[in-house]
Motif scaffolding. Structure first.
Motif, PDB file in Angstrom:
ATOM      1  N   GLU A 188       0.853  -1.198   0.000  1.00  9.81           N
ATOM      2  CA  GLU A 188       0.000   0.000   0.000  1.00  9.81           C
ATOM      3  C   GLU A 188       0.883   1.239   0.000  1.00  9.81           C
ATOM      4  O   GLU A 188       1.767   1.382   0.840  1.00  9.81           O
ATOM      5  CB  GLU A 188      -0.912   0.005   1.234  1.00  9.81           C
ATOM      6  CG  GLU A 188      -1.856   1.207   1.315  1.00  9.81           C
ATOM      7  CD  GLU A 188      -1.274   2.351   2.121  1.00  9.81           C
ATOM      8  OE1 GLU A 188      -1.559   3.515   1.779  1.00  9.81           O
ATOM      9  OE2 GLU A 188      -0.513   2.085   3.072  1.00  9.81           O
ATOM     10  N   VAL A 193      -3.152   0.099  -3.771  1.00  5.14           N
ATOM     11  CA  VAL A 193      -2.838  -1.220  -3.221  1.00  5.14           C
ATOM     12  C   VAL A 193      -2.629  -2.267  -4.307  1.00  5.14           C
ATOM     13  O   VAL A 193      -3.309  -2.260  -5.332  1.00  5.14           O
ATOM     14  CB  VAL A 193      -3.992  -1.692  -2.304  1.00  5.14           C
ATOM     15  CG1 VAL A 193      -3.743  -3.106  -1.791  1.00  5.14           C
ATOM     16  CG2 VAL A 193      -4.193  -0.731  -1.139  1.00  5.14           C
ATOM     17  N   VAL A 208      -9.306  -4.585   2.372  1.00  6.23           N
ATOM     18  CA  VAL A 208      -8.845  -3.223   2.105  1.00  6.23           C
ATOM     19  C   VAL A 208     -10.021  -2.263   2.252  1.00  6.23           C
ATOM     20  O   VAL A 208     -11.127  -2.540   1.784  1.00  6.23           O
ATOM     21  CB  VAL A 208      -8.252  -3.113   0.689  1.00  6.23           C
ATOM     22  CG1 VAL A 208      -7.871  -1.673   0.366  1.00  6.23           C
ATOM     23  CG2 VAL A 208      -7.036  -4.026   0.558  1.00  6.23           C
TER      24      VAL A 208
END
Length: 332
Positions: A188, A193, A208
């Motif tokens: 990240e 990401v 996420v």
């Protein structure tokens, strides 16, 4: 505003009770923070490898470093032989530029600087200035030769790959981890990401969070998604803007390369899932500049993209658009 520098990260290692070691490196790079979790059977210190990736990307693509390849090219050096990273970003930019009908355009750099969102000089912008600077914008006005040299129709054309380079840097970090034989990791950088494999500690996919673009203070999560072997990038005007100290007028960082003006639209935030982060980064940026119906056309056409878009309808009511593939990844 992104300042393309890299500070040494700090390594944290946590041992798990399942024969898995959680290796984690945090730090600052590309004007933002990064957090990399890589699971293995032993303790690993990849801090130097990670810094090397950021350094290489900066040397090739950072407009904030005077002696980078892109800065030399922007300064008029036509003899620069670019590396494979520059070529890959250039070719991907050409593809996205074509598919978005010019709304993704890395030659918008002159306008980015003029509006006060780049390393170059900010100037007073009016219709005459915009019309003049648009003469230096257009991806069809540049080419990359077989000898890896850039040719510009006008020497004042200024490249700005910031809308794709952060995603590309994440992809390069993923390649480095792959080469180290690491099969489960989460990279990240500044909210973008790449997720590979699974979170072996929890025996589940990586989870996420996506920020709420309408949060008035701080960062608030809008939703959570499961990720595995995918990349994610988001774009929005909710944090990246400047306010004129004299007039009080707000200018967002999204530049419309067709009109030359900053783009205040009813699109509040775009999140794109793709097979690589550079692609997700580029399309997320383009969709912020495009009208919604045009963005929807591209999403329906490109089956490799999944999208989540928050926007205001004609009555000013917040609406959400999710592709079926995106819906399938939501954490209930």
């Amino acid at each position: 505003m992104r300042k393309w520098i890299c500070l040494a990260g700090v390594l944290f290692v946590f041992s798990c009770n399942k024969g898995i070691v959680r290796n984690q490196t945090r730090g600052e790079a590309l004007g933002t923070t990064f957090n990399i979790i890589y699971l293995a059977s032993e303790e690993l210190d990849l801090e130097k490898n990670i810094d090397s990736v950021f350094t290489a990307v900066n040397k090739s693509l950072s407009t904030y470093i005077p002696d980078s390849d892109i800065s030399k090219i922007n300064g008029g050096d036509s003899l620069v032989v670019v590396d494979n990273m520059f070529r890959e970003v250039f070719e991907l930019s050409r593809k996205v530029h074509k598919e978005t009908r010019g709304y993704f355009d890395p030659t918008v750099g002159t306008l980015v600087n003029a509006w006060g969102f780049g390393p170059g000089e900010q100037i007073a912008m009016d219709s005459l200035a915009v019309d003049s600077l648009l003469g230096y914008v257009g991806f069809k006005k540049v080419s990359l030769t077989s000898q890896n040299r850039i040719v510009k129709d006008n020497p004042n054309i200024y490249f700005d790959f910031n809308a794709i380079a952060k995603g590309y840097a994440i992809d390069r970090l993923a390649v480095m981890l792959d080469q180290k034989g690491i099969q489960n990791y989460l990279v990240e950088v500044g909210g973008e990401v790449v997720a590979k494999g699974t979170n072996l500690e929890k025996e589940k996919p990586w989870v996420v969070g996506i920020d709420d673009p309408q949060a008035e203070e701080g960062r608030q999560l809008k939703l959570l998604i499961n990720m595995s072997d995918k990349a994610l990038a988001s774009s929005g005007n909710y944090r990246k803007y400047r306010v004129d100290s004299t007039t009080g007028k707000k200018y967002v960082h999204t530049i419309d390369p067709i009109t030359g003006y900053t783009k205040n639209s009813n699109t509040l935030g775009v999140t794109i899932l793709a097979n690589d982060c550079a692609t997700a980064d580029a399309y997320a940026t383009a969709f912020m500049a495009m009208d919604l119906h045009e963005a929807f056309k591209v999403i329906n056409y490109n089956k490799d993209l999944e999208a989540y878009i928050i926007y205001l309808d004609e009555k000013g009511v917040t609406q959400e658009f999710l592709t079926n593939g995106f819906k399938a990844l939501l954490v209930e």
